[in-house]
Scaffold this motif. Sequence first.
Motif, PDB file in Angstrom:
ATOM      1  N   HIS A  79       0.856  -1.194   0.000  1.00  0.00           N
ATOM      2  CA  HIS A  79       0.000   0.000   0.000  1.00  0.00           C
ATOM      3  C   HIS A  79       0.888   1.238   0.000  1.00  0.00           C
ATOM      4  N   SER A  80       0.286   2.376  -0.377  1.00  0.00           N
ATOM      5  CA  SER A  80       1.019   3.642  -0.423  1.00  0.00           C
ATOM      6  C   SER A  80       1.116   4.229   0.975  1.00  0.00           C
ATOM      7  N   ASP A  81       2.002   3.673   1.773  1.00  0.00           N
ATOM      8  CA  ASP A  81       2.101   4.080   3.168  1.00  0.00           C
ATOM      9  C   ASP A  81       3.541   3.938   3.627  1.00  0.00           C
ATOM     10  N   THR A  82       4.000   4.903   4.421  1.00  0.00           N
ATOM     11  CA  THR A  82       5.383   4.882   4.911  1.00  0.00           C
ATOM     12  C   THR A  82       5.640   3.671   5.790  1.00  0.00           C
ATOM     13  N   ALA A  83       4.588   3.118   6.392  1.00  0.00           N
ATOM     14  CA  ALA A  83       4.760   1.935   7.230  1.00  0.00           C
ATOM     15  C   ALA A  83       5.288   0.752   6.417  1.00  0.00           C
ATOM     16  N   TYR A  84       5.060   0.773   5.097  1.00  0.00           N
ATOM     17  CA  TYR A  84       5.504  -0.322   4.248  1.00  0.00           C
ATOM     18  C   TYR A  84       6.911  -0.048   3.709  1.00  0.00           C
ATOM     19  N   THR A  85       7.773   0.476   4.556  1.00  0.00           N
ATOM     20  CA  THR A  85       9.179   0.714   4.230  1.00  0.00           C
ATOM     21  C   THR A  85      10.032   0.300   5.420  1.00  0.00           C
ATOM     22  N   LYS A  86      11.362   0.415   5.243  1.00  0.00           N
ATOM     23  CA  LYS A  86      12.289   0.134   6.348  1.00  0.00           C
ATOM     24  C   LYS A  86      12.735   1.411   7.044  1.00  0.00           C
ATOM     25  N   GLY A 105      17.070  -9.441  11.551  1.00  0.00           N
ATOM     26  CA  GLY A 105      17.794  -8.229  11.229  1.00  0.00           C
ATOM     27  C   GLY A 105      18.088  -7.447  12.499  1.00  0.00           C
ATOM     28  N   SER A 106      18.237  -6.136  12.361  1.00  0.00           N
ATOM     29  CA  SER A 106      18.530  -5.283  13.510  1.00  0.00           C
ATOM     30  C   SER A 106      17.726  -3.994  13.403  1.00  0.00           C
ATOM     31  N   ASP A 131      -4.385   2.120  22.339  1.00  0.00           N
ATOM     32  CA  ASP A 131      -5.459   3.074  22.062  1.00  0.00           C
ATOM     33  C   ASP A 131      -4.991   4.059  21.001  1.00  0.00           C
ATOM     34  N   ASN A 132      -5.564   3.973  19.799  1.00  0.00           N
ATOM     35  CA  ASN A 132      -5.141   4.820  18.685  1.00  0.00           C
ATOM     36  C   ASN A 132      -5.625   6.259  18.822  1.00  0.00           C
ATOM     37  N   TRP A 133      -6.555   6.540  19.751  1.00  0.00           N
ATOM     38  CA  TRP A 133      -6.984   7.916  20.000  1.00  0.00           C
ATOM     39  C   TRP A 133      -6.070   8.602  21.014  1.00  0.00           C
ATOM     40  N   ARG A 134      -5.255   7.843  21.672  1.00  0.00           N
ATOM     41  CA  ARG A 134      -4.421   8.385  22.751  1.00  0.00           C
ATOM     42  C   ARG A 134      -2.926   8.157  22.525  1.00  0.00           C
ATOM     43  N   VAL A 135      -2.539   6.929  22.238  1.00  0.00           N
ATOM     44  CA  VAL A 135      -1.125   6.546  22.191  1.00  0.00           C
ATOM     45  C   VAL A 135      -0.589   6.698  20.764  1.00  0.00           C
ATOM     46  N   LEU A 136       0.490   7.458  20.620  1.00  0.00           N
ATOM     47  CA  LEU A 136       1.170   7.571  19.332  1.00  0.00           C
ATOM     48  C   LEU A 136       2.194   6.450  19.227  1.00  0.00           C
ATOM     49  N   HIS A 137       2.331   5.889  18.042  1.00  0.00           N
ATOM     50  CA  HIS A 137       3.276   4.794  17.853  1.00  0.00           C
ATOM     51  C   HIS A 137       4.200   5.096  16.678  1.00  0.00           C
ATOM     52  N   GLY A 138       5.355   4.468  16.693  1.00  0.00           N
ATOM     53  CA  GLY A 138       6.326   4.602  15.624  1.00  0.00           C
ATOM     54  C   GLY A 138       7.344   3.484  15.737  1.00  0.00           C
ATOM     55  N   ARG A 139       8.377   3.547  14.938  1.00  0.00           N
ATOM     56  CA  ARG A 139       9.431   2.537  15.045  1.00  0.00           C
ATOM     57  C   ARG A 139      10.714   3.105  14.486  1.00  0.00           C
ATOM     58  N   MET A 140      11.801   2.550  14.943  1.00  0.00           N
ATOM     59  CA  MET A 140      13.115   2.922  14.431  1.00  0.00           C
ATOM     60  C   MET A 140      13.334   2.270  13.064  1.00  0.00           C
ATOM     61  N   ALA A 141      14.234   2.835  12.285  1.00  0.00           N
ATOM     62  CA  ALA A 141      14.601   2.207  11.003  1.00  0.00           C
ATOM     63  C   ALA A 141      15.224   0.836  11.273  1.00  0.00           C
ATOM     64  N   TYR A 142      15.145  -0.042  10.297  1.00  0.00           N
ATOM     65  CA  TYR A 142      15.712  -1.378  10.497  1.00  0.00           C
ATOM     66  C   TYR A 142      16.285  -1.889   9.188  1.00  0.00           C
ATOM     67  N   GLY A 148      17.131  -5.940   7.267  1.00  0.00           N
ATOM     68  CA  GLY A 148      16.807  -7.348   7.372  1.00  0.00           C
ATOM     69  C   GLY A 148      15.355  -7.591   6.993  1.00  0.00           C
ATOM     70  N   LYS A 149      14.792  -8.669   7.494  1.00  0.00           N
ATOM     71  CA  LYS A 149      13.436  -9.085   7.165  1.00  0.00           C
ATOM     72  C   LYS A 149      12.541  -8.942   8.391  1.00  0.00           C
ATOM     73  N   ARG A 150      11.452  -8.199   8.217  1.00  0.00           N
ATOM     74  CA  ARG A 150      10.524  -7.968   9.328  1.00  0.00           C
ATOM     75  C   ARG A 150       9.099  -8.031   8.795  1.00  0.00           C
ATOM     76  N   VAL A 151       8.280  -8.923   9.356  1.00  0.00           N
ATOM     77  CA  VAL A 151       6.891  -9.093   8.923  1.00  0.00           C
ATOM     78  C   VAL A 151       5.978  -8.838  10.112  1.00  0.00           C
ATOM     79  N   MET A 152       4.963  -7.980   9.895  1.00  0.00           N
ATOM     80  CA  MET A 152       4.014  -7.619  10.953  1.00  0.00           C
ATOM     81  C   MET A 152       2.615  -8.065  10.559  1.00  0.00           C
ATOM     82  N   SER A 153       1.852  -8.484  11.565  1.00  0.00           N
ATOM     83  CA  SER A 153       0.443  -8.805  11.380  1.00  0.00           C
ATOM     84  C   SER A 153      -0.358  -7.933  12.331  1.00  0.00           C
ATOM     85  N   GLY A 154      -1.572  -7.582  11.952  1.00  0.00           N
ATOM     86  CA  GLY A 154      -2.370  -6.739  12.836  1.00  0.00           C
ATOM     87  C   GLY A 154      -3.757  -6.486  12.326  1.00  0.00           C
ATOM     88  N   CYS A 155      -4.468  -5.607  13.021  1.00  0.00           N
ATOM     89  CA  CYS A 155      -5.840  -5.240  12.653  1.00  0.00           C
ATOM     90  C   CYS A 155      -6.234  -4.002  13.447  1.00  0.00           C
TER      91      CYS A 155
END
Length: 713
Positions: A525-532, A560-561, A675-686, A688-695
């Motif tokens: 998808h066209s989303d920054t989350a789909y990058t490293k 990976g790291s 809680d997506n109305w309260r807690v902001l989330h992010g991640r550091m660059a990485y 290697g291979k990283r696969v996420m599942s969610g909803c």
Amino acid sequence: MAKPRPCIVPCCQGEKFELVHKFPSDRERAELWKTILNVPELGPLDVDTIRGRHFVCSRHFRDSDYKNKISRSLNVTANPSLNLRGLCDPEGLNRTIPPMGRPLVGDSGSNVVTLSLEVQSFPTDGVGVGESDEKNMLSFTGDPLEETVPVQVDHHVEEQNPATVRVPNSMVLSAGQKRIFEASTMAGSTPAKIFRFRKKMNIVKVEGGISDPEKVQSVQNDPLILKRVKVLSPQKTIMKIRPIGERKIETISVETQTDIEEAPNGSASKDLEAVEAEDRSCEEPPQENEKPVTSRVLALLECTPENLEKLKKKMSGGAVLFDENLFKEEEEDEAESAMQKPAFDERLFLTLKRAESDEPIRVSYIWLRDHCRCNECYNHETFQRSLSILDVPEDVSPSSYEIRDGALNVLWKDNHASSYDLDFIFSAQFQLYKESLVQEHSQPALWDRELMGFCPEYCRVSLNELLCDDEIVKKLVHSLYMYGVAFIEKVPANPQSTEMAVRRIFPIHKTLFGEMWTFSDSMDHSDTAYTKNYLGPHTDNTYFSDASGLQVLHCIQFKGSGGQTILIDGFKAAEQLRLKKPEVFERLCNYPVTGEYLEEGKHHTYCAPIIKRNIITGEVEQLRFNIYDRAILKTIPQEQVPQFYADFKELGAEINEESMAWTFQLTPGTVMIFDNWRVLHGRMAYNGKRVMSGCYVARTDYQSVARTLGIIS
């Protein structure tokens, strides 16, 4: 006389005091007071609510906290103290409270000053003009037990503060005694002074200066008024006194090389003439042996008709405290009174009283008719109304009613009968509901990195515990409510097990990404989350009209790291901004900012403030902070754009403060829900291979589960 009010500090045990202080209007200082006092009752309340309800008495302030030792007004930097018992007189618990209506000494300066002196005087046998004891002094003396108000006017204003007016209370004099008061112009930083005293006196006329006793003569007992003058320098003053009833030039003048400036367009004269006319209309011929009447001295800076009206109201009950908050407090009192006692058309309401309270409860007839729970008006199987509001008459009112066995029974004029449990009516009152919402909002714990590093309270449960125990379900939902985050451990690292864990608690929200989704850096998808790349703290779905309430993430593969997860309590960041820069916080609650999602065949967009507050309590309810999904900024006029970016950066700085970020490695087998109305989330660059599942979980579904579990109301 000020209305006594209770002090909120526990050691005062609710005792009422004449001199109490409201919490400061500045939110940061008000929060500091709240912290210093540490009163549990104040804990859940917002400082705006506290200011209208609770007060701190003068016992908890030092003399140095006041503008001077005889002042009733605090310095703008004053803070309450709880350890004053060991201090010496007259501070703290032993401080002597200055009386209302005392004169205050202001700084000398050049100011436009209006002085109004109203004197109701009577013929007084045996009272004459005494000789001056010293130069530049005029005094009145009389027989024993006769009241008198002598006057002293000092020409040597360069040696004294010309910004003072000292008017002592009149007193009974013994033979030969004299009382003196000084009267010079008032030019201080405070906007109004009010004094009150009683007297009997003869009015004298002095032509050519009061130091010439041969030119002192009696005149009629008319009310006097001082005309408006402008003080051009601290060394130059003038006062003129003329009768209200006549336009004759009968004056007592003191001149020290001072120029006179009348009010522009005669505005001050018009104001004073209005007061004169009112006074004349109320005059009655004095009776023999009548007691002296009460007189008033008003001193105003830049007098206006509105201020005159406010002063009349203030003085109707007696002498009034004079300080720079005079008009401000009047407005606040009026606003508070209006809020506490709204205007009711009693014809539209039924007044009830609870046994445990004397406070009446007004319930409108139309509300009662609309909330009838009989089988004709309400479907008890579907829990829905059957009665249309259009079927309720506009002039709805009861023909009779009675209270019996804890129920209100009403017979309406259209012969419809209704019965209401009184607890049902009382529990539905707005103020009670609002207080419950405020209390509910105060329960979640705001956190930062340090707190979460040592906090064992947020939920970590195993999948097996979750599947087998309903109490674990409640524990997890309570953790989401309190901290905005919870974890499920020992979950097999695949999308199916992730879905099973989520569906044990919530239904899954289907979005453009599907129900359960799996992503990596393959750019599905066209989303920054789909990058490293580094992904900064943000909330999801700012482009949806109803952003998802919860988000679920499960790392099902990682070789990976890097890639550490970042969580930030957005409510804590917003609260920090509100305390530090309330004006910035307020603007961010109002800027309309558009989020946008674009890819082939899809275009989602929604415009809303970055900070959303609850419509009833005003408390922060949601953050929409996403630097990636912001659309072209065309919802704000260009004149306001620089301010918007400055404010937006202020919030971004609070969010990205290093101490706010809770950073950890999310490993396969651990499902994170936040809680997506309260807690902001992010991640550091990485790498290697990283696969996420969610909803996602819809906000309404999350709150529905929380209500059924009794976690929220």
